[in-house]
Design a protein around this motif. Structure first.
Motif, PDB file in Angstrom:
ATOM      1  N   ILE A   1       9.409   7.044  -9.643  1.00 16.92           N
ATOM      2  CA  ILE A   1      10.422   7.667 -10.488  1.00 16.92           C
ATOM      3  C   ILE A   1      10.679   6.712 -11.652  1.00 16.92           C
ATOM      4  O   ILE A   1      11.134   5.593 -11.448  1.00 16.92           O
ATOM      5  CB  ILE A   1      11.714   7.913  -9.702  1.00 16.92           C
ATOM      6  CG1 ILE A   1      11.426   8.897  -8.582  1.00 16.92           C
ATOM      7  CG2 ILE A   1      12.799   8.439 -10.626  1.00 16.92           C
ATOM      8  CD1 ILE A   1      12.603   9.179  -7.704  1.00 16.92           C
TER       9      ILE A   1
ATOM     10  N   LEU B   1       7.205  -0.761  -8.634  1.00 22.72           N
ATOM     11  CA  LEU B   1       7.720  -1.813  -7.753  1.00 22.72           C
ATOM     12  C   LEU B   1       6.560  -2.559  -7.108  1.00 22.72           C
ATOM     13  O   LEU B   1       6.588  -3.788  -6.977  1.00 22.72           O
ATOM     14  CB  LEU B   1       8.619  -1.198  -6.677  1.00 22.72           C
ATOM     15  CG  LEU B   1       9.290  -2.189  -5.746  1.00 22.72           C
ATOM     16  CD1 LEU B   1      10.236  -3.083  -6.501  1.00 22.72           C
ATOM     17  CD2 LEU B   1      10.038  -1.476  -4.641  1.00 22.72           C
TER      18      LEU B   1
ATOM     19  N   THR C   1      14.973  -5.547  -9.722  1.00 18.78           N
ATOM     20  CA  THR C   1      14.008  -4.494  -9.397  1.00 18.78           C
ATOM     21  C   THR C   1      14.679  -3.225  -8.885  1.00 18.78           C
ATOM     22  O   THR C   1      14.010  -2.354  -8.346  1.00 18.78           O
ATOM     23  CB  THR C   1      13.016  -4.979  -8.328  1.00 18.78           C
ATOM     24  OG1 THR C   1      13.758  -5.367  -7.179  1.00 18.78           O
ATOM     25  CG2 THR C   1      12.187  -6.122  -8.823  1.00 18.78           C
ATOM     26  N   VAL C   2      15.977  -3.111  -9.091  1.00 15.02           N
ATOM     27  CA  VAL C   2      16.687  -1.989  -8.475  1.00 15.02           C
ATOM     28  C   VAL C   2      16.212  -0.638  -9.012  1.00 15.02           C
ATOM     29  O   VAL C   2      16.173   0.346  -8.279  1.00 15.02           O
ATOM     30  CB  VAL C   2      18.212  -2.180  -8.634  1.00 15.02           C
ATOM     31  CG1 VAL C   2      18.699  -1.794  -9.983  1.00 15.02           C
ATOM     32  CG2 VAL C   2      18.956  -1.435  -7.585  1.00 15.02           C
ATOM     33  N   GLU C   3      15.825  -0.583 -10.275  1.00 16.90           N
ATOM     34  CA  GLU C   3      15.445   0.706 -10.859  1.00 16.90           C
ATOM     35  C   GLU C   3      13.942   0.976 -10.763  1.00 16.90           C
ATOM     36  O   GLU C   3      13.466   1.972 -11.268  1.00 16.90           O
ATOM     37  CB  GLU C   3      15.884   0.775 -12.326  1.00 16.90           C
ATOM     38  CG  GLU C   3      17.392   0.809 -12.512  1.00 16.90           C
ATOM     39  CD  GLU C   3      18.030   2.046 -11.876  1.00 16.90           C
ATOM     40  OE1 GLU C   3      17.385   3.090 -11.831  1.00 16.90           O
ATOM     41  OE2 GLU C   3      19.177   1.920 -11.427  1.00 16.90           O
ATOM     42  N   LEU C   4      13.215   0.057 -10.184  1.00 16.29           N
ATOM     43  CA  LEU C   4      11.766   0.268 -10.070  1.00 16.29           C
ATOM     44  C   LEU C   4      11.467   0.938  -8.739  1.00 16.29           C
ATOM     45  O   LEU C   4      12.088   0.621  -7.737  1.00 16.29           O
ATOM     46  CB  LEU C   4      11.033  -1.068 -10.147  1.00 16.29           C
ATOM     47  CG  LEU C   4      11.355  -1.902 -11.379  1.00 16.29           C
ATOM     48  CD1 LEU C   4      10.624  -3.220 -11.313  1.00 16.29           C
ATOM     49  CD2 LEU C   4      10.992  -1.161 -12.627  1.00 16.29           C
ATOM     50  N   SER C   5      10.515   1.846  -8.747  1.00 20.47           N
ATOM     51  CA  SER C   5      10.185   2.479  -7.478  1.00 20.47           C
ATOM     52  C   SER C   5       8.689   2.736  -7.433  1.00 20.47           C
ATOM     53  O   SER C   5       8.000   2.680  -8.449  1.00 20.47           O
ATOM     54  CB  SER C   5      10.944   3.795  -7.331  1.00 20.47           C
ATOM     55  OG  SER C   5      10.568   4.662  -8.363  1.00 20.47           O
TER      56      SER C   5
ATOM     57  N   LYS D   1      19.268  -4.729  -5.400  1.00 16.72           N
ATOM     58  CA  LYS D   1      18.079  -5.563  -5.570  1.00 16.72           C
ATOM     59  C   LYS D   1      18.032  -6.210  -6.946  1.00 16.72           C
ATOM     60  O   LYS D   1      17.011  -6.771  -7.346  1.00 16.72           O
ATOM     61  CB  LYS D   1      16.821  -4.708  -5.357  1.00 16.72           C
ATOM     62  CG  LYS D   1      16.346  -4.701  -3.921  1.00 16.72           C
ATOM     63  CD  LYS D   1      15.554  -5.944  -3.583  1.00 16.72           C
ATOM     64  CE  LYS D   1      14.884  -5.815  -2.242  1.00 16.72           C
ATOM     65  NZ  LYS D   1      14.135  -7.030  -1.911  1.00 16.72           N
TER      66      LYS D   1
ATOM     67  N   PHE E   1       0.838  -1.202   0.000  1.00 15.14           N
ATOM     68  CA  PHE E   1       0.000   0.000   0.000  1.00 15.14           C
ATOM     69  C   PHE E   1       0.872   1.251   0.000  1.00 15.14           C
ATOM     70  O   PHE E   1       0.557   2.240  -0.657  1.00 15.14           O
ATOM     71  CB  PHE E   1      -0.954   0.003   1.194  1.00 15.14           C
ATOM     72  CG  PHE E   1      -2.128  -0.908   1.007  1.00 15.14           C
ATOM     73  CD1 PHE E   1      -2.931  -0.790  -0.115  1.00 15.14           C
ATOM     74  CD2 PHE E   1      -2.430  -1.889   1.939  1.00 15.14           C
ATOM     75  CE1 PHE E   1      -4.020  -1.629  -0.305  1.00 15.14           C
ATOM     76  CE2 PHE E   1      -3.516  -2.742   1.757  1.00 15.14           C
ATOM     77  CZ  PHE E   1      -4.303  -2.612   0.628  1.00 15.14           C
ATOM     78  N   LYS E   2       1.954   1.176   0.751  1.00 17.01           N
ATOM     79  CA  LYS E   2       2.856   2.329   0.767  1.00 17.01           C
ATOM     80  C   LYS E   2       3.429   2.562  -0.628  1.00 17.01           C
ATOM     81  O   LYS E   2       3.447   3.686  -1.127  1.00 17.01           O
ATOM     82  CB  LYS E   2       3.995   2.097   1.745  1.00 17.01           C
ATOM     83  CG  LYS E   2       5.014   3.214   1.691  1.00 17.01           C
ATOM     84  CD  LYS E   2       6.361   2.813   2.234  1.00 17.01           C
ATOM     85  CE  LYS E   2       7.085   1.908   1.291  1.00 17.01           C
ATOM     86  NZ  LYS E   2       8.399   1.516   1.763  1.00 17.01           N
ATOM     87  N   LEU E   3       3.885   1.460  -1.260  1.00 15.22           N
ATOM     88  CA  LEU E   3       4.491   1.598  -2.587  1.00 15.22           C
ATOM     89  C   LEU E   3       3.524   2.257  -3.564  1.00 15.22           C
ATOM     90  O   LEU E   3       3.911   3.109  -4.361  1.00 15.22           O
ATOM     91  CB  LEU E   3       4.923   0.232  -3.114  1.00 15.22           C
ATOM     92  CG  LEU E   3       6.150  -0.360  -2.431  1.00 15.22           C
ATOM     93  CD1 LEU E   3       6.425  -1.758  -2.939  1.00 15.22           C
ATOM     94  CD2 LEU E   3       7.364   0.520  -2.667  1.00 15.22           C
TER      95      LEU E   3
ATOM     96  N   VAL F   1      12.535   5.608 -14.962  1.00 15.33           N
ATOM     97  CA  VAL F   1      13.778   5.862 -15.677  1.00 15.33           C
ATOM     98  C   VAL F   1      13.516   5.877 -17.181  1.00 15.33           C
ATOM     99  O   VAL F   1      14.078   6.648 -17.927  1.00 15.33           O
ATOM    100  CB  VAL F   1      14.820   4.774 -15.349  1.00 15.33           C
ATOM    101  CG1 VAL F   1      16.192   5.204 -15.778  1.00 15.33           C
ATOM    102  CG2 VAL F   1      14.791   4.452 -13.880  1.00 15.33           C
TER     103      VAL F   1
ATOM    104  N   SER G   1       1.287   4.346  -2.864  1.00 16.38           N
ATOM    105  CA  SER G   1       1.006   5.750  -2.553  1.00 16.38           C
ATOM    106  C   SER G   1       2.232   6.629  -2.788  1.00 16.38           C
ATOM    107  O   SER G   1       2.161   7.843  -2.656  1.00 16.38           O
ATOM    108  CB  SER G   1       0.533   5.884  -1.116  1.00 16.38           C
ATOM    109  OG  SER G   1       1.597   5.623  -0.236  1.00 16.38           O
ATOM    110  N   LYS G   2       3.356   6.014  -3.132  1.00 14.85           N
ATOM    111  CA  LYS G   2       4.571   6.814  -3.314  1.00 14.85           C
ATOM    112  C   LYS G   2       4.720   7.316  -4.741  1.00 14.85           C
ATOM    113  O   LYS G   2       4.114   6.795  -5.669  1.00 14.85           O
ATOM    114  CB  LYS G   2       5.807   5.989  -2.940  1.00 14.85           C
ATOM    115  CG  LYS G   2       6.038   5.903  -1.466  1.00 14.85           C
ATOM    116  CD  LYS G   2       7.468   5.601  -1.138  1.00 14.85           C
ATOM    117  CE  LYS G   2       8.286   6.846  -1.112  1.00 14.85           C
ATOM    118  NZ  LYS G   2       9.511   6.754  -0.366  1.00 14.85           N
ATOM    119  N   GLU G   3       5.554   8.311  -4.844  1.00 11.55           N
ATOM    120  CA  GLU G   3       5.897   8.829  -6.171  1.00 11.55           C
ATOM    121  C   GLU G   3       6.680   7.741  -6.917  1.00 11.55           C
ATOM    122  O   GLU G   3       7.492   7.046  -6.326  1.00 11.55           O
ATOM    123  CB  GLU G   3       6.776  10.061  -5.966  1.00 11.55           C
ATOM    124  CG  GLU G   3       7.415  10.610  -7.203  1.00 11.55           C
ATOM    125  CD  GLU G   3       8.539  11.592  -6.854  1.00 11.55           C
ATOM    126  OE1 GLU G   3       8.844  12.409  -7.702  1.00 11.55           O
ATOM    127  OE2 GLU G   3       9.089  11.522  -5.752  1.00 11.55           O
TER     128      GLU G   3
END
Ligand code: SF4
Lengths: 287, 144
Positions: free
Chosen positions: A56, A205, A197-201, A194, A48-50, A58, A52-54
């Protein structure tokens, strides 16, 4: 009718099941390490946090690939829970995997492209065994259709014990558990952060995590259909076997260090040929 | 409802610390303190992190690095300065190469004192950071 119900149930409850499984996994892992561990619902808080986050991004292609990954995983699972063709389900999940790899390599970052290369290697390691599983089911029960496999008179495992063990072996790769968590890991802070998934946010993610939960539910379903036959009590046995298998995965995860890729590749091919092919030959012989 | 406070993932960066504070940060992850019980994960990846934990002061070399990491973190995010060095330069304050505490280059939200900062103090700082994270995500969602 029952087919549609089970498909809808999968669509709705697979994330719940997958999330709870991840929560229980983290709790048991923590206890094995002498820690208290996060709450069981932690994976849900995380996702849920993910969302709700911005996010980014690439490369905008990434979004497309990540959604492709989710869609094909869900397609795989739906096909399976609809009682459809097992072979087709395995092909669809391979396609989903390709989407994830494309997503990671599109980021043009060292860690994430290393992750995607290792993921390809892992696919090379487990694909033969996956195919053997599908063929094994066909020879043992006379059908690729999941609906027919679970209504056959004897459990598939009665004639395919080797294939079952081989499947459990590659499941460690699919669940991304140590010693085979080369491309990405549940535990933070490995040598290439990671990996995949290192570049996923943020949201992207979150989507990969969600897809992973859908995937895990499907993979555990495969364990179950080894056991399930026309009798009702076989479902209970299947449940117990699935729980035991997952517990063993956690135990192995916590007791083995990560291996190098050669060991991964060699050992899983040896298992595929040693257990899988021999089992297939024996099946041909007795049928 | 905001879930930011229930799943704070952090990235730990060692500025020009003497390593004393870093060892204490890592001690928080051990079974004795186990910060994972609050859902804290040490990600080591700015793109996955919500909390930026910095130990040690800022010098000319790591100035850019710290800014870079901060920029790569998706908002809402919180910066926690751990230890005397990160707060204001500490015993290295007068050194020719040290610019001072983390707040010389980044907006620090929480200061954790101590040399070295004790694990209890660090956990306290993280918990405060978590509350702030909630506030920030609320103001972001209202701003939308
Ligand atoms: S505050 Fe003390 S222990 Fe921490 S980095 Fe500075 S000198 Fe080392």
């Amino acid at each position: 009718m029952i087919k549609i119900v089970s498909t809808v149930l999968y669509l709705v409850f697979a994330p719940v099941f997958g999330g709870l499984l991840a929560g229980v996994d983290r709790k048991i892992t923590a206890r094995m390490q002498g820690r208290k561990g996060p709450p069981i619902l932690q994976p849900f808080y995380d996702i849920f946090k993910l969302f709700s986050k911005e996010a980014i991004v690439v490369d905008h292609l990434q979004n497309l690939f990540v959604i492709g990954y989710l869609v094909f995983i869900i397609f795989t699972g739906c096909l399976f829970f609809y009682g459809g063709d097992l072979l087709l389900a395995f092909f669809a999940i391979t396609l989903a995997e390709i989407f994830l790899i494309m997503c990671a390599s599109s980021a043009n970052s060292a860690y994430s492209s290393m992750g995607s290369q290792r993921e390809l290697l892992q696919m090379m390691a487990y694909e033969p065994m996956i195919l053997i599983v599908a063929i094994g089911f066909y020879i043992a029960t006379g059908s690729f259709s999941v609906g027919e496999i679970i209504t056959s008179q004897t459990s598939a495992i009665a004639t395919t014990p080797g294939i079952f063990l081989g499947y459990l072996y590659i499941l460690t790769i699919k669940f991304r558990k140590s010693p085979f968590d080369l491309s990405t890991s549940h535990h933070a802070h490995q040598e290439m952060v990671k990996g995949l998934t290192v570049e996923l946010s943020g949201r992207t993610l979150g989507i990969t995590e969600l897809a992973h939960w859908y995937e895990n539910t499907f993979l555990i379903g495969i364990i179950a259909i080894f056991i399930i036959n026309a009798t009702w009590w076989s479902w209970i046995v299947a449940l117990a076997v699935c729980a035991l298998a997952y517990f063993m995965e956690i135990l192995i995860d916590n007791t083995y260090a990560r291996v190098k890729w050669k060991v991964l590749l060699n050992s899983s091919w040896i298992v595929a040929f040693g257990l899988g092919i021999l089992n297939l030959l024996a099946l041909y012989y007795i049928k | 409802m905001s879930f930011a406070s229930k799943s704070p993932w952090l990235i730990h960066y060692d500025g020009s610390s003497c390593n004393g504070c870093d060892i204490e940060v890592l001690a928080c992850l051990t079974p004795v303190y186990d910060v994972e019980r609050f859902g804290v994960i040490n990600t080591g990846n700015p793109k996955h992190a919500d909390i930026f934990l910095i130990t040690g002061g800022i010098n000319k070399q790591n100035e850019e690095v710290v800014k870079q990491i901060y920029d790569q973190m998706p908002s809402p995010k919180v910066v926690v300065a751990v230890g005397a060095c990160a707060c204001n330069g500490g015993i290295f304050k007068e050194c020719y190469n040290i610019m001072g505490g983390v707040d010389k280059v980044l907006p620090v939200d929480i200061y954790v004192s101590g040399c070295a900062a004790r694990p209890e103090a660090i956990i306290d700082g993280v918990v405060k950071a978590v509350a702030l994270l909630d506030e920030k995500s609320k103001s972001i969602s209202q701003g939308r």
